[in-house]
Design a protein around this motif. Structure first.
Motif, short mmCIF file in Angstrom:
data_model
loop_
_atom_site.label_atom_id
_atom_site.label_comp_id
_atom_site.label_asym_id
_atom_site.label_seq_id
_atom_site.Cartn_x
_atom_site.Cartn_y
_atom_site.Cartn_z
N PRO A 11 58.64 80.57 -43.77
CA PRO A 11 57.49 79.74 -43.40
C PRO A 11 57.31 79.67 -41.88
O PRO A 11 58.28 79.51 -41.14
CB PRO A 11 57.84 78.37 -43.99
CG PRO A 11 58.76 78.68 -45.13
CD PRO A 11 59.57 79.86 -44.67
N GLY A 12 56.07 79.81 -41.45
CA GLY A 12 55.76 79.75 -40.02
C GLY A 12 55.77 81.10 -39.33
O GLY A 12 55.25 81.23 -38.21
N VAL A 80 53.18 80.26 -45.17
CA VAL A 80 53.27 78.80 -45.24
C VAL A 80 53.75 78.40 -46.63
O VAL A 80 53.58 79.15 -47.59
CB VAL A 80 51.90 78.12 -44.95
CG1 VAL A 80 51.44 78.43 -43.53
CG2 VAL A 80 50.85 78.54 -45.96
N ALA A 83 49.50 75.96 -48.76
CA ALA A 83 48.24 76.38 -48.13
C ALA A 83 47.28 75.21 -47.96
O ALA A 83 46.55 75.14 -46.97
CB ALA A 83 47.59 77.48 -48.96
N THR A 86 48.38 73.23 -44.93
CA THR A 86 48.06 73.97 -43.71
C THR A 86 46.57 73.88 -43.39
O THR A 86 46.18 73.68 -42.23
CB THR A 86 48.47 75.45 -43.86
OG1 THR A 86 49.86 75.52 -44.16
CG2 THR A 86 48.18 76.23 -42.60
N ARG A 89 45.87 70.55 -41.89
CA ARG A 89 46.37 70.48 -40.51
C ARG A 89 45.41 71.18 -39.55
O ARG A 89 45.17 70.71 -38.43
CB ARG A 89 47.76 71.12 -40.41
CG ARG A 89 48.87 70.30 -41.05
CD ARG A 89 50.16 71.10 -41.06
NE ARG A 89 51.30 70.31 -41.52
CZ ARG A 89 52.51 70.82 -41.79
NH1 ARG A 89 52.72 72.12 -41.64
NH2 ARG A 89 53.48 70.03 -42.19
N VAL A 90 44.86 72.32 -39.96
CA VAL A 90 43.91 73.05 -39.13
C VAL A 90 42.71 72.16 -38.82
O VAL A 90 42.28 72.03 -37.65
CB VAL A 90 43.44 74.34 -39.85
CG1 VAL A 90 42.21 74.94 -39.15
CG2 VAL A 90 44.57 75.37 -39.89
N PHE A 122 46.57 82.40 -43.07
CA PHE A 122 47.83 81.85 -43.58
C PHE A 122 47.94 82.19 -45.07
O PHE A 122 46.93 82.36 -45.76
CB PHE A 122 47.93 80.34 -43.32
CG PHE A 122 46.76 79.52 -43.78
CD1 PHE A 122 46.74 78.92 -45.04
CD2 PHE A 122 45.67 79.30 -42.93
CE1 PHE A 122 45.67 78.16 -45.45
CE2 PHE A 122 44.59 78.53 -43.34
CZ PHE A 122 44.59 77.95 -44.60
N GLU A 124 50.28 81.61 -48.74
CA GLU A 124 51.29 80.95 -49.56
C GLU A 124 51.60 81.86 -50.75
O GLU A 124 50.71 82.19 -51.53
CB GLU A 124 50.76 79.61 -50.08
CG GLU A 124 51.66 78.93 -51.08
CD GLU A 124 50.99 77.78 -51.82
OE1 GLU A 124 51.48 77.39 -52.89
OE2 GLU A 124 49.96 77.28 -51.32
N TYR A 155 49.76 75.68 -32.84
CA TYR A 155 50.36 76.53 -33.86
C TYR A 155 51.69 75.95 -34.36
O TYR A 155 52.03 76.09 -35.54
CB TYR A 155 50.56 77.95 -33.32
CG TYR A 155 49.28 78.75 -33.27
CD1 TYR A 155 48.78 79.35 -34.41
CD2 TYR A 155 48.55 78.87 -32.09
CE1 TYR A 155 47.58 80.08 -34.38
CE2 TYR A 155 47.35 79.59 -32.04
CZ TYR A 155 46.88 80.19 -33.20
OH TYR A 155 45.70 80.89 -33.17
N VAL A 158 50.60 73.26 -36.89
CA VAL A 158 49.94 73.80 -38.08
C VAL A 158 50.89 74.62 -38.93
O VAL A 158 50.88 74.52 -40.17
CB VAL A 158 48.72 74.65 -37.65
CG1 VAL A 158 48.18 75.46 -38.84
CG2 VAL A 158 47.63 73.77 -37.07
N LEU A 159 51.74 75.41 -38.29
CA LEU A 159 52.60 76.33 -39.03
C LEU A 159 54.01 75.80 -39.24
O LEU A 159 54.81 76.41 -39.95
CB LEU A 159 52.67 77.68 -38.30
CG LEU A 159 51.32 78.40 -38.13
CD1 LEU A 159 51.49 79.64 -37.28
CD2 LEU A 159 50.70 78.74 -39.48
#
Length: 259
Positions: A11-12, A80, A83, A86, A89-90, A122, A124, A155, A158-159
């Motif tokens: 992840p990330g 991620v 999803a 994420t 978060r974006v 991104f 998942e 980033y 988010v990630l």
């Protein structure tokens, strides 16, 4: 590609790179000549091909739908765990969620642009056994951005960059490195100009591909309808990489393969 070649990516971390083009046939011929790739049809259908080197996957190239023609750009995808989280978060951080998350094969994908406009994806789900800087995968990922520190925070949030997965964010004088278990995976450099007339200076992710002979790749790019660009930013390390533009306008860099 068999299921045995798919893994749970960290992840990330980047887990794939993709390019959408207006003419798949032209792009296939170009990247075959310049980078020596072979192509096969993917599970996503005839409009999406997987480029490989030595039988191992490198990157994907897909054809844009008619009437849908954003600028062609190489786009990294980051793994991620969730999803939907994420995507939230974006949006919470003032960036743009362009697509998704949508079900795609055995996973879920989203496409976004950061606050400066640099596009990233991104993912998942399971992904090819593919790691930047190793094997057939791209040698490097470099972000050209307006504010390096702000981009690193964005980033990272988010990630989910952090020590949980052995990821370290290292701040240098004029750039930021992201490392996993002590190995550099990507870098963030200052230099993006949002309102520039030159696409080369826009905030964007640049994908670097390693080749055995840089000058041969440059020559084949020129013959194949592409263009050699003069580096304008610090993310071309030590002047060793060459900036190329494919026939559809997509920018990428090539550098000598490490022995």
């Amino acid at each position: 590609m068999s299921s045995a070649e798919y893994v749970a990516p960290t992840p990330g971390m980047p887990c794939w790179a993709n390019l959408m083009v207006s003419d798949l046939r032209v792009s296939q011929a170009f990247y075959t000549a310049v980078l020596g790739w072979e192509f096969r049809q993917s599970s996503l259908g005839a409009g999406f091909l997987v480029g490989s080197a030595g039988g191992a996957p490198v990157a994907g190239i897909g054809e844009r739908r008619a009437g849908f023609a954003p600028p062609s750009a190489w786009t990294p995808y980051f793994a991620v765990s969730d999803a939907d989280l994420t995507a939230a978060r974006v949006q919470e951080r003032g960036a743009t969620l362009a697509v998704g998350p949508v079900a795609l094969g055995e996973g879920r994908a989203g496409l976004a642009a950061d606050r400066d406009g640099a596009t990233f994806g991104f993912w998942e789900g399971p992904a090819p056994a593919w790691s930047v800087g190793e094997g057939s995968a791209p040698a490097r990922l470099d972000l050209q951005t307006r504010d390096v520190s702000e981009a690193a925070v964005f980033y990272g949030e988010v990630l989910g960059w952090g020590h949980d997965h052995g990821i370290d964010v290292v701040h240098r004088r004029d750039h930021v490195l992201v490392e996993r278990e002590g190995k550099e995976v990507l870098s963030l450099w200052r230099g993006g100009a949002e309102n520039s007339a030159d696409p080369q200076t826009w905030p964007q992710w640049m994908v670097n591909f390693a080749v055995d002979d840089v000058e041969h790749a440059v020559a084949m790019a020129s013959e194949g309808g592409g263009e050699v660009r003069v580096p304008t930013s610090a993310w071309v390390p030590d002047g060793s990489a060459r900036v190329l533009r494919d026939p559809d306008g997509g920018l990428f860099t090539v550098s000598e393969r490490r022995r």
